[in-house]
Each structure stands twice: as structure tokens, then as C-alpha cells.
Write a protein that holds these residues in place. Structure first.
Motif, PDB file in Angstrom:
ATOM      1  N   ALA A 108       0.839  -1.201   0.000  1.00 53.45           N
ATOM      2  CA  ALA A 108       0.000   0.000   0.000  1.00 53.45           C
ATOM      3  C   ALA A 108       0.871   1.248   0.000  1.00 53.45           C
ATOM      4  N   ILE A 109       0.523   2.209  -0.846  1.00 56.36           N
ATOM      5  CA  ILE A 109       1.338   3.406  -1.042  1.00 56.36           C
ATOM      6  C   ILE A 109       0.498   4.643  -0.748  1.00 56.36           C
ATOM      7  N   THR A 110       1.028   5.536   0.098  1.00 56.01           N
ATOM      8  CA  THR A 110       0.382   6.827   0.288  1.00 56.01           C
ATOM      9  C   THR A 110       1.452   7.916   0.311  1.00 56.01           C
ATOM     10  N   GLY A 111       0.992   9.162   0.254  1.00 51.27           N
ATOM     11  CA  GLY A 111       1.872  10.317   0.204  1.00 51.27           C
ATOM     12  C   GLY A 111       1.097  11.462  -0.412  1.00 51.27           C
ATOM     13  N   SER A 112       1.598  12.669  -0.282  1.00 54.55           N
ATOM     14  CA  SER A 112       0.885  13.824  -0.847  1.00 54.55           C
ATOM     15  C   SER A 112       1.129  13.951  -2.346  1.00 54.55           C
ATOM     16  N   ASN A 113       2.332  13.585  -2.798  1.00 56.30           N
ATOM     17  CA  ASN A 113       2.691  13.732  -4.208  1.00 56.30           C
ATOM     18  C   ASN A 113       3.472  12.515  -4.676  1.00 56.30           C
ATOM     19  N   GLY A 114       3.195  12.098  -5.904  1.00 57.82           N
ATOM     20  CA  GLY A 114       3.967  11.015  -6.502  1.00 57.82           C
ATOM     21  C   GLY A 114       3.455   9.624  -6.197  1.00 57.82           C
ATOM     22  N   LYS A 115       2.337   9.518  -5.443  1.00 57.49           N
ATOM     23  CA  LYS A 115       1.921   8.162  -5.058  1.00 57.49           C
ATOM     24  C   LYS A 115       1.402   7.360  -6.249  1.00 57.49           C
ATOM     25  N   SER A 116       0.740   8.015  -7.203  1.00 57.57           N
ATOM     26  CA  SER A 116       0.253   7.267  -8.379  1.00 57.57           C
ATOM     27  C   SER A 116       1.418   6.747  -9.206  1.00 57.57           C
ATOM     28  N   THR A 117       2.437   7.591  -9.401  1.00 61.69           N
ATOM     29  CA  THR A 117       3.615   7.173 -10.167  1.00 61.69           C
ATOM     30  C   THR A 117       4.318   6.020  -9.460  1.00 61.69           C
ATOM     31  N   THR A 118       4.507   6.155  -8.149  1.00 59.20           N
ATOM     32  CA  THR A 118       5.187   5.096  -7.382  1.00 59.20           C
ATOM     33  C   THR A 118       4.384   3.801  -7.414  1.00 59.20           C
ATOM     34  N   THR A 119       3.082   3.908  -7.248  1.00 57.02           N
ATOM     35  CA  THR A 119       2.211   2.724  -7.269  1.00 57.02           C
ATOM     36  C   THR A 119       2.294   2.018  -8.623  1.00 57.02           C
ATOM     37  N   ALA A 120       2.197   2.804  -9.688  1.00 57.31           N
ATOM     38  CA  ALA A 120       2.241   2.225 -11.038  1.00 57.31           C
ATOM     39  C   ALA A 120       3.604   1.577 -11.308  1.00 57.31           C
ATOM     40  N   LYS A 152      -6.659 -11.773  -6.375  1.00 54.31           N
ATOM     41  CA  LYS A 152      -5.258 -12.009  -6.742  1.00 54.31           C
ATOM     42  C   LYS A 152      -4.441 -12.311  -5.486  1.00 54.31           C
ATOM     43  N   PRO A 153      -3.286 -12.981  -5.646  1.00 52.62           N
ATOM     44  CA  PRO A 153      -2.424 -13.209  -4.481  1.00 52.62           C
ATOM     45  C   PRO A 153      -1.686 -11.962  -4.017  1.00 52.62           C
ATOM     46  N   LEU A 154      -1.645 -10.913  -4.891  1.00 55.45           N
ATOM     47  CA  LEU A 154      -0.936  -9.676  -4.540  1.00 55.45           C
ATOM     48  C   LEU A 154      -1.708  -8.479  -5.058  1.00 55.45           C
ATOM     49  N   TYR A 155      -1.914  -7.495  -4.172  1.00 50.27           N
ATOM     50  CA  TYR A 155      -2.553  -6.233  -4.562  1.00 50.27           C
ATOM     51  C   TYR A 155      -1.575  -5.082  -4.353  1.00 50.27           C
ATOM     52  N   VAL A 156      -1.418  -4.259  -5.380  1.00 47.98           N
ATOM     53  CA  VAL A 156      -0.633  -3.029  -5.269  1.00 47.98           C
ATOM     54  C   VAL A 156      -1.652  -1.896  -5.196  1.00 47.98           C
ATOM     55  N   LEU A 157      -1.711  -1.245  -4.038  1.00 48.76           N
ATOM     56  CA  LEU A 157      -2.844  -0.378  -3.680  1.00 48.76           C
ATOM     57  C   LEU A 157      -2.397   1.056  -3.420  1.00 48.76           C
ATOM     58  N   GLU A 158      -2.889   1.976  -4.234  1.00 47.96           N
ATOM     59  CA  GLU A 158      -2.692   3.396  -3.912  1.00 47.96           C
ATOM     60  C   GLU A 158      -3.806   3.818  -2.967  1.00 47.96           C
ATOM     61  N   ILE A 159      -3.440   4.484  -1.882  1.00 48.34           N
ATOM     62  CA  ILE A 159      -4.441   4.803  -0.857  1.00 48.34           C
ATOM     63  C   ILE A 159      -4.309   6.261  -0.418  1.00 48.34           C
ATOM     64  N   SER A 160      -5.428   6.959  -0.419  1.00 50.78           N
ATOM     65  CA  SER A 160      -5.437   8.380  -0.066  1.00 50.78           C
ATOM     66  C   SER A 160      -5.708   8.558   1.427  1.00 50.78           C
ATOM     67  N   SER A 161      -5.481   9.761   1.903  1.00 56.20           N
ATOM     68  CA  SER A 161      -5.776  10.045   3.315  1.00 56.20           C
ATOM     69  C   SER A 161      -7.261   9.843   3.603  1.00 56.20           C
ATOM     70  N   PHE A 162      -8.125  10.201   2.639  1.00 54.39           N
ATOM     71  CA  PHE A 162      -9.575  10.040   2.856  1.00 54.39           C
ATOM     72  C   PHE A 162      -9.933   8.565   3.032  1.00 54.39           C
ATOM     73  N   GLN A 163      -9.283   7.694   2.278  1.00 54.51           N
ATOM     74  CA  GLN A 163      -9.537   6.248   2.420  1.00 54.51           C
ATOM     75  C   GLN A 163      -8.996   5.729   3.751  1.00 54.51           C
ATOM     76  N   PHE A 170      -7.429  -2.639   8.655  1.00 51.53           N
ATOM     77  CA  PHE A 170      -6.605  -2.688   7.440  1.00 51.53           C
ATOM     78  C   PHE A 170      -5.119  -2.729   7.785  1.00 51.53           C
ATOM     79  N   ARG A 171      -4.422  -3.717   7.208  1.00 45.91           N
ATOM     80  CA  ARG A 171      -3.006  -3.901   7.530  1.00 45.91           C
ATOM     81  C   ARG A 171      -2.246  -4.329   6.286  1.00 45.91           C
ATOM     82  N   PRO A 172      -1.475  -3.433   5.674  1.00 46.08           N
ATOM     83  CA  PRO A 172      -0.666  -3.833   4.519  1.00 46.08           C
ATOM     84  C   PRO A 172       0.590  -4.570   4.957  1.00 46.08           C
ATOM     85  N   ASP A 173       1.027  -5.523   4.150  1.00 37.72           N
ATOM     86  CA  ASP A 173       2.278  -6.228   4.422  1.00 37.72           C
ATOM     87  C   ASP A 173       3.471  -5.288   4.207  1.00 37.72           C
ATOM     88  N   VAL A 174       3.333  -4.434   3.196  1.00 38.55           N
ATOM     89  CA  VAL A 174       4.350  -3.422   2.899  1.00 38.55           C
ATOM     90  C   VAL A 174       3.635  -2.085   2.759  1.00 38.55           C
TER      91      VAL A 174
END
Length: 446
Positions: A108-120, A152-163, A170-174
Motif C-alpha cells: 500500500a502506497i500513500t503520500g501527498s505527491n507522486g503516489k500514483s507514479t510510485t504505485t504504477a 489475486k495473491p498480490l494487490y498493489v494499492l494506492e491509498i489516499s488520506s480520505f480512504q 486494514f493492515r498492509p504487508d508493505v
């Protein structure tokens, strides 16, 4: 007796939550104060899920055992206040999906900027390594819908502060926290501390088996690491010091050192993504890849072959020597700062939209250094005009087509026109994608 679940909001996340909840045997009702898109209406009808748009049956909502609130609905919404007052548990779609994800792994990836790029980029690394995974969350496809329709066995998840505001277990492995800058303060009582606390919720349930990857050069993150009381494995990333375990860049060389994984060195000149901010994004993605035991040659291959996202520093066209770049996804001032920081040509900057409490002094120096003119694109441009009057040529427009025409008129061959609005898009457009598409269409029509 079936649990009565009410879903507020009929967008991607709300409809995804409804489909998963119905599959899991809940008694589901969805309502939206606006009008549902035909595609979502059809999905609900096909699944036999009762819904209401253009309002909400208050009695039915307040009879819920639990409510899933879409991230776009603020706490100050009158119906949300009544739900809270009645003590009905409120969760996010992310929380609902987590309940039913089985033993799948979550990055799971969060941040104010760049999270979509990092997630992708993390998703691209995982796919390059032939891992069976899905790209979900704030980046486009509903996590809940993915769990319901194609787990799927693996989810790469972009997550916002609102979510994150409405997660419970909720507990991400990474978990990755790539930066925190002031954003969305209108949703957090204009208190930066509230927004910071929200971002750190990504790690609140992590255990000693999990990884928390963070930017050690971000003073806000460093100053709030005490928000994490649990014994998670912390991996730092830095350009200012040797970060071990974790990753660091020194002398244009990336070094990745995650215990138990292959160590890796790579020149930053091999990165497909350019600009200093993208070095952080790439570093974060490489560390995440290492935690997944992905071979270093696969990580390198993915980093070299990655193509940037639509609406994020996306080259559109060069018209008679003037380069046009679509960074419509820049919905806050810090995002625009990053965009300007990576510009190498004299730039005509298109700004404007719905201001979220912006402080334009953050980009004053870069504007002075790189920007030859500012074109405003919004229904109310007064704040931008006041911020830059006398410091740059400022032109006001009220549509994408007019903004492109005005920017082109201000530019000379060898210059760039950058759409990086620093604002939300809802005054003139449906969303930032619509804004970017209208911009690209206007460029084609020059």
C-alpha cells in the motif's frame, strides 16, 4: 439475520463495495446525492442491488448496521453527521475489501505527491517479475471490486488520506509513505497535524512481520515517526545520508539494502523517470520490490522500461517548436513545485481551478527562475493573480481551449507550455482526467 450495509456514494469505490458486500451475503443499499453514471447504474441493476440517486432515504440509511462511506464525502456532510451521532460504524471501501482479501499480500502506497507514479512503478516491477497481481485503489480500479470479481495473491494499492480515515483493521504487508506536504486542509479543519495523523494510519495495524518504507529526507515524516508504536520493520530512503536498511542515492548511484534480499546498485541515469522527485519515487519502488524478493535484474529492467502515467508530466506534442506537457494530476502547490523543478526549458505555466487553501509562495522562486508567463484557467483566478501580479505576466482564461491558445501566444520556439494547475478541477471539469483530456484536445487543435 443478514447484516444491513448502507453504501454512501455511487462512484468506483462505492459500487465496488456494493458488489463485494452483496457477494458476501450482506443486505446492501447504495445511495448517492448526485446522479449515478450509466455504467455504475447498470452494474448495480445487473447485481440486483437496490440503490437511490439524487438523494438519500434517511430512515433507511440510519437503520444500517454499518456504513461504507466513499472517500469523496466529507465529515461535514449532514447525513454523515447523523450517522456518527447515532453511533453507526463507518468504514471505507478499503476496509471492506481487506476483510475478504484472504491470505493475499498487500503493498500500500500513500503520500501527498507522486503516489500514483510510485504505485504504477511498483506494479510494473511486480508484473516484470511475473507476479500475479492487481493495481487497485485510488489509482482507478476499486479494491473491493477486484476482490469480488478477480481475486489475486498480490494487490498493489494506492491509498489516499480520505480512504485511510475510515480504516479499522486494514493492515498492509508493505506500507510506503513517500512524503507529506500540506494538502486537502479543507477536509482536516485546516489543521496540518490532522492530515499528518491520517497519513500515518497506513501503518497503525502493522506487525513485526511487515515493512514500513518511509522518506527519511521528509522533515514532516521524520518529526512524526513516533506515531508508529508497533514493532514494524522500518526501511528508510534518503538522498542526504546512507540509509541502511533501506535505500539511498549518493553520487548518482542508487543503493538498495533490504535484509534477506539481494543488494542492488543502479545509476540514476538508468531510471526511465526523470527529475529529482522521481528519483524518490523510483527508490521507493525498488525498496518495495526488494521486500517482495524480486530479483535485482527484474527490478532494473522494470525501472528502465517504465512509461509515465497519463496526466502526470505527460508529453503531449510539440507544435512549431513549443512543447506541451500535461500534468493535470497536479492538484496541489507541492505537485506543481515538483513539476517546475524538473523543467529545463523556459516555461509558460497554466494554473488554476478550485483552490484548497493554496500557498503560492512555495513556487515563487521557481516561477521567477523558470516561468516566462502564467495563464490562469478557472472561474475564480483572483488568488493566483494577487500572488503573481508584478512578478510574472499573468493572463486570465476560463476554458482549456482558451488557456492553450493564450499559452501558445506567450511561448516562443524552444519553450514549453506546462499544465500543472495546483488546484482541484471541479469548477470547469468533471475531474483532473477530464481537464487533461480537454487540454490535450486543445493542443491538437492548434
Amino acid at each position: 439475520m443478514k447484516k444491513h450495509l448502507v453504501i454512501l456514494g455511487g462512484g468506483e469505490s462505492g459500487v465496488g463495495a456494493a458488489l463485494l458486500a452483496r457477494q458476501q451475503g450482506y443486505d446492501v443499499f447504495l445511495c448517492d446525492e448526485g446522479t449515478l453514471k450509466p455504467i455504475y447504474r447498470a452494474e448495480l441493476e445487473a447485481a440486483g442491488i437496490p440503490f437511490q440517486d439524487g438523494g438519500a432515504d434517511e430512515a433507511r440509511v440510519l437503520a444500517a448496521d454499518e456504513v461504507v462511506k466513499s472517500p469523496g464525502i466529507p465529515e461535514k456532510n449532514e447525513l454523515v453527521k447523523k450517522i456518527r451521532a447515532k453511533g453507526i460504524p463507518v468504514i471505507s471501501e478499503i476496509e471492506l475489501a481487506f476483510r475478504y482479501k484472504g491470505d493475499s499480500t498487500i503493498i500500500a502506497i500513500t503520500g501527498s505527491n507522486g503516489k500514483s507514479t510510485t504505485t504504477a512503478l511498483i506494479y510494473h516491477i511486480c508484473r516484470t517479475a511475473d507476479l500475479d497481481c492487481a493495481l487497485v485503489g485510488n489509482i482507478g480500479y476499486s479494491f473491493a471490486k477486484q476482490v469480488a470479481e478477480e481475486p489475486k495473491p498480490l494487490y498493489v494499492l494506492e491509498i489516499s488520506s480520505f480512504q485511510l480515515d475510515d480504516v479499522v483493521t486494514f493492515r498492509p504487508d508493505v506500507a510506503l509513505l513517500i512524503n507529506i506536504t500540506e494538502d486537502h486542509l479543507d477536509r482536516y479543519d485546516y489543521k496540518f497535524e490532522n492530515y499528518i495523523r491520517s497519513k500515518f494510519r497506513i501503518a497503525m495495524n502493522q506487525t513485526a512481520d511487515d515493512y514500513f518504507i518511509y522518506n527519511a529526507d521528509d522533515e514532516v515524516i521524520l518529526g512524526h515517526l513516533d506515531h508508529i508504536h508497533n514493532p514494524v520493520k522500518k526501511l528508510a530512503m534518503s538522498m542526504k545520508q546512507k540509509a541502511e536498511p533501506g535505500a539511498y542515492i549518493q553520487n548518482d548511484e542508487l543503493n538498495v539494502n533490504v535484509p534477506g534480499a539481494e543488494q542492488q546498485q543502479m545509476s540514476v541515469y538508468d531510471f526511465a523517470l526523470k527529475g529529482k522527485h522521481n528519483q524518490y519515487n523510483t527508490m521507493a519502488a525498488c525498496v518495495a520490490g526488494a521486500t517482495m524478493d524480486i530479483r535485482k535484474n527484474k527490478i532494473r529492467e522494470a525501472v528502465q522500461t517504465f512509461q509515465s502515467l497519463e496526466h502526470r508530466m505527460e508529453p503531449v506534442a510539440t507544435v512549431r517548436g513549443v512543447e506541451f506537457i500535461n500534468d493535470s494530476k497536479a492538484t496541489n502547490v507541492n505537485s506543481t513545485w515538483y513539476a517546475l523543478e524538473s523543467m529545463t526549458k523556459p516555461t509558460v505555466l497554466i494554473l488554476g481551478g478550485i483552490d484548497k487553501g493554496n500557498d503560492y509562495t512555495l513556487i515563487e522562486e521557481l516561477v521567477a527562475e523558470k516561468v516566462k508567463a502564467i495563464v490562469c484557467m478557472g472561474t475564480d483566478n483572483s488568488k493566483i493573480v494577487a500572488a503573481f501580479q508584478g512578478k510574472a505576466t499573468v493572463v486570465e482564461t476560463g476554458s482549456a481551449a482558451a488557456a492553450v491558445q493564450a499559452a501558445y501566444a506567450q511561448a516562443a520556439p524552444g519553450d514549453a507550455v506546462l499544465l500543472s494547475p495546483a488546484c482541484a478541477s471541479f469548477d470547469l471539469f468533471k475531474n483532473y482526467e477530464d481537464r487533461g483530456l480537454q487540454f490535450k484536445e486543445a493542443v491538437k487543435n492548434l
